[in-house]
Design an enzyme around this catalytic site. Structure first.
Site, PDB file in Angstrom:
ATOM      1  N   GLU A  14       0.826  -1.145   0.066  1.00  0.00           N
ATOM      2  CA  GLU A  14       0.023   0.110   0.000  1.00  0.00           C
ATOM      3  C   GLU A  14       0.953   1.313   0.010  1.00  0.00           C
ATOM      4  O   GLU A  14       2.071   1.047   0.386  1.00  0.00           O
ATOM      5  CB  GLU A  14      -0.719   0.105   1.367  1.00  0.00           C
ATOM      6  CG  GLU A  14      -2.321   0.553   0.971  1.00  0.00           C
ATOM      7  CD  GLU A  14      -3.111   0.371   2.273  1.00  0.00           C
ATOM      8  OE1 GLU A  14      -3.877   1.413   2.690  1.00  0.00           O
ATOM      9  OE2 GLU A  14      -2.741  -0.624   3.093  1.00  0.00           O
ATOM     10  N   CYS A  61      13.118  -0.308  10.750  1.00  0.00           N
ATOM     11  CA  CYS A  61      13.329   0.533   9.586  1.00  0.00           C
ATOM     12  C   CYS A  61      14.552  -0.588   9.062  1.00  0.00           C
ATOM     13  O   CYS A  61      15.306  -1.083   9.349  1.00  0.00           O
ATOM     14  CB  CYS A  61      14.132   1.859  10.226  1.00  0.00           C
ATOM     15  SG  CYS A  61      13.765   3.358   9.306  1.00  0.00           S
ATOM     16  N   CYS A  64      17.772   2.448   9.080  1.00  0.00           N
ATOM     17  CA  CYS A  64      17.978   3.145  10.141  1.00  0.00           C
ATOM     18  C   CYS A  64      17.925   2.090  11.257  1.00  0.00           C
ATOM     19  O   CYS A  64      17.601   2.480  12.114  1.00  0.00           O
ATOM     20  CB  CYS A  64      16.976   4.375  10.660  1.00  0.00           C
ATOM     21  SG  CYS A  64      16.796   5.502   9.288  1.00  0.00           S
ATOM     22  N   HIS A  68      17.862   3.535  15.471  1.00  0.00           N
ATOM     23  CA  HIS A  68      16.568   3.189  16.567  1.00  0.00           C
ATOM     24  C   HIS A  68      17.193   2.120  17.648  1.00  0.00           C
ATOM     25  O   HIS A  68      16.924   2.406  18.815  1.00  0.00           O
ATOM     26  CB  HIS A  68      15.537   2.327  15.958  1.00  0.00           C
ATOM     27  CG  HIS A  68      14.641   3.215  14.909  1.00  0.00           C
ATOM     28  ND1 HIS A  68      14.049   4.316  15.783  1.00  0.00           N
ATOM     29  CD2 HIS A  68      14.409   3.247  13.561  1.00  0.00           C
ATOM     30  CE1 HIS A  68      13.088   4.726  14.600  1.00  0.00           C
ATOM     31  NE2 HIS A  68      13.459   4.485  13.335  1.00  0.00           N
ATOM     32  N   ARG A 478      18.351  11.629   9.082  1.00  0.00           N
ATOM     33  CA  ARG A 478      17.208  12.496   8.837  1.00  0.00           C
ATOM     34  C   ARG A 478      16.725  13.485  10.035  1.00  0.00           C
ATOM     35  O   ARG A 478      15.917  14.200   9.962  1.00  0.00           O
ATOM     36  CB  ARG A 478      15.935  11.612   8.714  1.00  0.00           C
ATOM     37  CG  ARG A 478      15.962  11.009   7.279  1.00  0.00           C
ATOM     38  CD  ARG A 478      15.105   9.428   7.121  1.00  0.00           C
ATOM     39  NE  ARG A 478      15.666   8.982   6.078  1.00  0.00           N
ATOM     40  CZ  ARG A 478      16.749   8.088   5.932  1.00  0.00           C
ATOM     41  NH1 ARG A 478      17.607   8.029   7.209  1.00  0.00           N
ATOM     42  NH2 ARG A 478      17.363   7.587   4.848  1.00  0.00           N
ATOM     43  N   SER A 501      10.833  11.583  10.407  1.00  0.00           N
ATOM     44  CA  SER A 501       9.843  11.984   9.356  1.00  0.00           C
ATOM     45  C   SER A 501       8.636  12.333  10.085  1.00  0.00           C
ATOM     46  O   SER A 501       7.696  12.800   9.228  1.00  0.00           O
ATOM     47  CB  SER A 501       9.949  10.986   8.268  1.00  0.00           C
ATOM     48  OG  SER A 501      11.161  10.650   7.724  1.00  0.00           O
ATOM     49  N   CYS A 545      11.324   9.326   4.973  1.00  0.00           N
ATOM     50  CA  CYS A 545      11.356   8.043   5.736  1.00  0.00           C
ATOM     51  C   CYS A 545      10.332   7.454   6.259  1.00  0.00           C
ATOM     52  O   CYS A 545      10.172   6.958   7.471  1.00  0.00           O
ATOM     53  CB  CYS A 545      12.443   8.259   7.043  1.00  0.00           C
ATOM     54  SG  CYS A 545      12.849   7.040   8.047  1.00  0.00           S
ATOM     55  N   CYS A 548       9.377   2.628   5.572  1.00  0.00           N
ATOM     56  CA  CYS A 548      10.716   1.710   6.217  1.00  0.00           C
ATOM     57  C   CYS A 548      10.091   0.317   6.560  1.00  0.00           C
ATOM     58  O   CYS A 548      11.067  -0.656   6.641  1.00  0.00           O
ATOM     59  CB  CYS A 548      11.388   2.368   7.320  1.00  0.00           C
ATOM     60  SG  CYS A 548      10.175   3.209   8.231  1.00  0.00           S
TER      61      CYS A 548
END
Lengths: 567, 162
Positions: A14, A61, A64, A68, A478, A501, A545, A548
């Site tokens: 999606e 992610c 990333c 995290h 980011r 983001s 971002c 992810c």
């Protein structure tokens, strides 16, 4: 009459980030940024052991992972007031630096440069002309006619097979593409070279993170890398020197290629310093801690209001109340139940999906605010804050980049030009160079500390009864990433990730003020609503971002972005 | 080229069946002992980060959830003769997936000569770390299929004694 376009990346399941724009007289007059995917990862963490939260959060992610992981261990350490050994800080900092460099290079060359560089046009360029231009711009030895010719042959062979391969979907020949064939060819050459260099710097992450695609070496309280200068199975001096070699090689690429290419694109597309400023409240956090408590940092951070660099207010440490108290998230326009504006420790996550309502709820992304205002995060925010804080390497590289732009453009270009679409790319290149210097510094500090006989890498956490609250922040590629944890009797009671983001792609806030993407698109030119290259330029400049968490492989080829035009 | 096989499981373990490829690699690692010419990697949702693992590989097995018209829980095994859809219009590095990884490998001349996709059609992609029972069975099917395919290449695996 106003026309509405919808840019909706159809990913494997999606759409994730959908941008709607109203266009009138060739300009964007209204914009909506909508995160199209429900995440809810925080719910998985409730009731779990805080020491394992980072193993889950690094799966949020695809790129990333490390960021995290780092924000998560910092959040738990902050809740416990746990100090982190110096070696562990340096090793984490090196992972942060190497990952950031990797990410900035890939974002510029492989994901956004082709908004500005026309690959098809590069086939008509002259290798000799491109080499002459390259040699005039920088001492990079790989701007040779021979290497450029080889790249052009490779590109021709892709086209010769009837498909453009990875270049199939660009807006080639678009009227907003303005570089000459020679410049395009030089940039295409660097696109290929960047593929090699991103591998080199990624190796640094792999070695320090214990050689798997997901780093395995973190722990609440430090890192799990045993240091023993003599043992083969630990972080040895030999491995550390190999890391140094990789760091040195990537430095030449950043300073002689990446910085120069961004300056050239900025000079050739000077009008793009006029578009895309959007929200000019800038938030960044300090990073690369230099002590065990997180009170001294190699890279400063803070807040700038209304684009006034002189208004800079620093964030001084992991316990800074200015940051801790300032962050809130609102859900007036997000698909969650209710209409509140809360501190991350007090949030709940109850989805309530409606259709896309222009004036109501239209995004899965929440709307963060800093002291009640929307804020832009990312390399531009970081560079402006570091510049304002008087950080010497930031000032040096910003001045070098602006001087190159000015020379190429034949006009003086100052720091004000950074508040723009192209300015975000420039700031990312500056930050990449700053990160590189810092990475070298961290390497040296680690070597010196080991040389002093300190091999400690871990302090064991102790979880007392009762409730503790913590925040872990990190200046990720980011921008500001923060994880907020509430621990009750040694288990996670609440967990919220406020990701970069979310700050930038958030919908209108509780006061109906647009988020940074939305604001930055206003006034953007759009030459052809069917091919809204200019919209992509501005959105890409943030390094979005949102896509992810999904990774389904589609064995058939499908288009990734649809553009719908509605009257 | 010497036999050198990478078994690469990819997917997001936080989205139920999306993590099927990773779960299959975990089960392989748990149940068998592999000879040195077979490398198993949990690739998570990474893209370009995995490039280095492709160097000098004769065979690549990709274990992943796939989009398909087959019913959920189906296992689709196919040889990938051409690298599939390339970078198309990408918005962020997060959309660099396996297709793009293979495309970049092709450009850097490190694409393994033989690529086999072991695809699992997912049922449930909601947030959560448990897979649906249909896909659980499919993961077991993929584990057997991988062992069988290795056998056809002359690679014997031993049961892990636990």
């Amino acid at each position: 009459m106003a026309k509405r376009i919808v840019v909706d990346p159809i990913t494997r399941i999606e759409g994730h980030l959908r941008i709607d724009c109203e266009i009138d007289n060739g300009r964007v007059t209204k914009a909506w940024s909508s995160g199209q995917m429900w995440r809810g990862i925080e719910l998985i963490l409730q009731g779990r052991d805080p020491r394992e939260a980072w193993l889950f959060t690094q799966r949020i992610c695809g790129v990333c992972t490390t960021v995290h992981a780092i924000a998560s261990v910092r959040a738990v350490e902050n809740a416990l007031s746990l100090e982190v050994p110096l070696n562990a800080q340096y090793i984490r900092n090196m992972i942060i630096g190497a990952h950031g460099i990797f990410d900035h290079i890939v974002h510029f060359y492989h994901l956004s440069a082709l908004d500005w560089v026309d690959i098809v046009s590069s086939l008509k360029g002259s290798p000799k002309g491109a080499a002459a231009l390259g040699q005039q711009l920088s001492p990079w030895p790989r701007n040779s006619e021979q290497e450029i010719r080889a790249v052009q042959e490779k590109l021709k062979s892709f086209v010769g097979t009837g498909q453009l391969g990875i270049f199939a979907s660009g807006y080639w020949g678009h009227p907003a593409m303005k570089l000459s064939p020679d410049v395009n060819l030089l940039a295409a050459t660097h696109y290929f070279q960047a593929l090699e260099y991103q591998r080199k710097i990624n190796k640094v992450v792999a070695i320090l993170g214990s050689k798997t695609p997901h780093i395995q070496n973190l722990a609440v309280g430090g890192v799990a890398n045993p240091i023993n200068p003599d043992s083969q199975s630990t972080l040895t001096i030999e491995r550390l020197f190999y890391i140094k070699t990789l760091i040195d090689e990537i430095g030449d690429f950043i300073k002689n290629v990446y910085m120069v290419d961004v300056a050239a694109i900025g000079a050739f597309y000077a009008e793009w310093t006029q578009y895309g400023a959007g929200v000019t409240n800038y938030l960044s956090v300090p990073d690369m801690p230099l002590d065990t408590k997180g009170t001294a940092f190699d890279l400063p951070g803070g807040y700038i209001g209304d684009g006034k660099v002189g208004s800079f207010k620093p964030i001084t440490g992991f316990n800074d109340d200015f940051f801790k108290q300032g962050v809130k998230e609102g859900i007036k326009h997000s698909w969650y139940k209710g209409d509140w504006d809360r501190h991350p420790w007090e949030e709940d996550t109850v989805p309530q999906h409606t259709d896309f309502q222009d004036n109501g709820k239209y995004s899965w992304v929440k709307s963060p605010t800093f002291n009640g205002k929307p804020a832009q995060v990312g390399p531009l925010a970081n560079v402006l804050c570091m510049y304002a804080a008087g950080h010497a390497p930031t000032k040096t590289y910003t001045d070098i980049l602006l001087a190159t732009v000015s020379k190429l453009a034949g006009a003086k270009v100052g720091i004000a030009a950074l508040h723009s679409t192209i300015g975000r790319h420039a700031a990312r290149a500056v930050r990449c160079a700053v990160l590189h210097d810092s990475l070298l510094g961290q390497w040296q500090s680690l070597m010196d500390n080991i040389g002093r006989g300190d091999y400690a890498t871990f302090n064991a956490p102790v979880f007392p009864k009762g409730e503790q609250r913590g925040v872990g922040f990190h200046e990720a590629p980011r921008g500001v990433l923060s994880h907020w944890v509430v621990i009750q009797d040694g288990k996670i009671k609440n967990y919220q990730c406020v990701v970069p983001s979310t700050w930038n792609a958030g919908p209108r806030n509780n006061k109906d003020e647009p988020g940074p993407y939305e604001a930055s698109l206003l006034g953007n030119p759009v030459a052809d609503p069917e091919k809204p290259l200019e919209v992509l330029r501005t959105v890409h400049s943030f390094d979005p971002c949102l896509a992810c968490a999904i990774h389904l492989l589609d064995p058939e080829s499908r288009e990734i972005v649809t553009v719908r035009t509605m009257v | 080229m010497a036999l050198n096989i990478l078994v690469l499981g990819v997917g997001n373990v936080l989205l139920a069946d999306e993590g099927a490829g990773v779960r299959a690699v975990e089960q392989l690692q748990h149940r068998y002992v592999f000879p040195p010419q077979v490398e198993l990697i949990d690739g998570g949702t990474m893209g370009l980060d995995l490039l280095g693992y492709l160097d000098d590989k004769s065979h690549l097995f990709i274990l992943d959830a796939i989009l398909s018209t087959e019913p959920p829980g189906s296992v689709v095994i196919k040889k990938l003769l051409d690298p599939p859809a390339y970078f198309r219009q990408k918005i962020s590095p997060h959309q660099i997936g396996i297709s793009e990884l293979l495309a970049v490998a092709a450009m850097q001349d490190c694409l393994p000569p033989s690529i086999t996709l072991f695809g699992i059609v997912p049922l449930d992609l909601s947030t959560g770390i448990e897979m649906s029972s249909e896909v659980n069975s499919a993961v077991a099917g993929v584990v057997s299929a991988v062992v069988k395919e290795l056998g056809l290449l002359g690679v014997e695996v031993a049961s892990a004694i636990r």
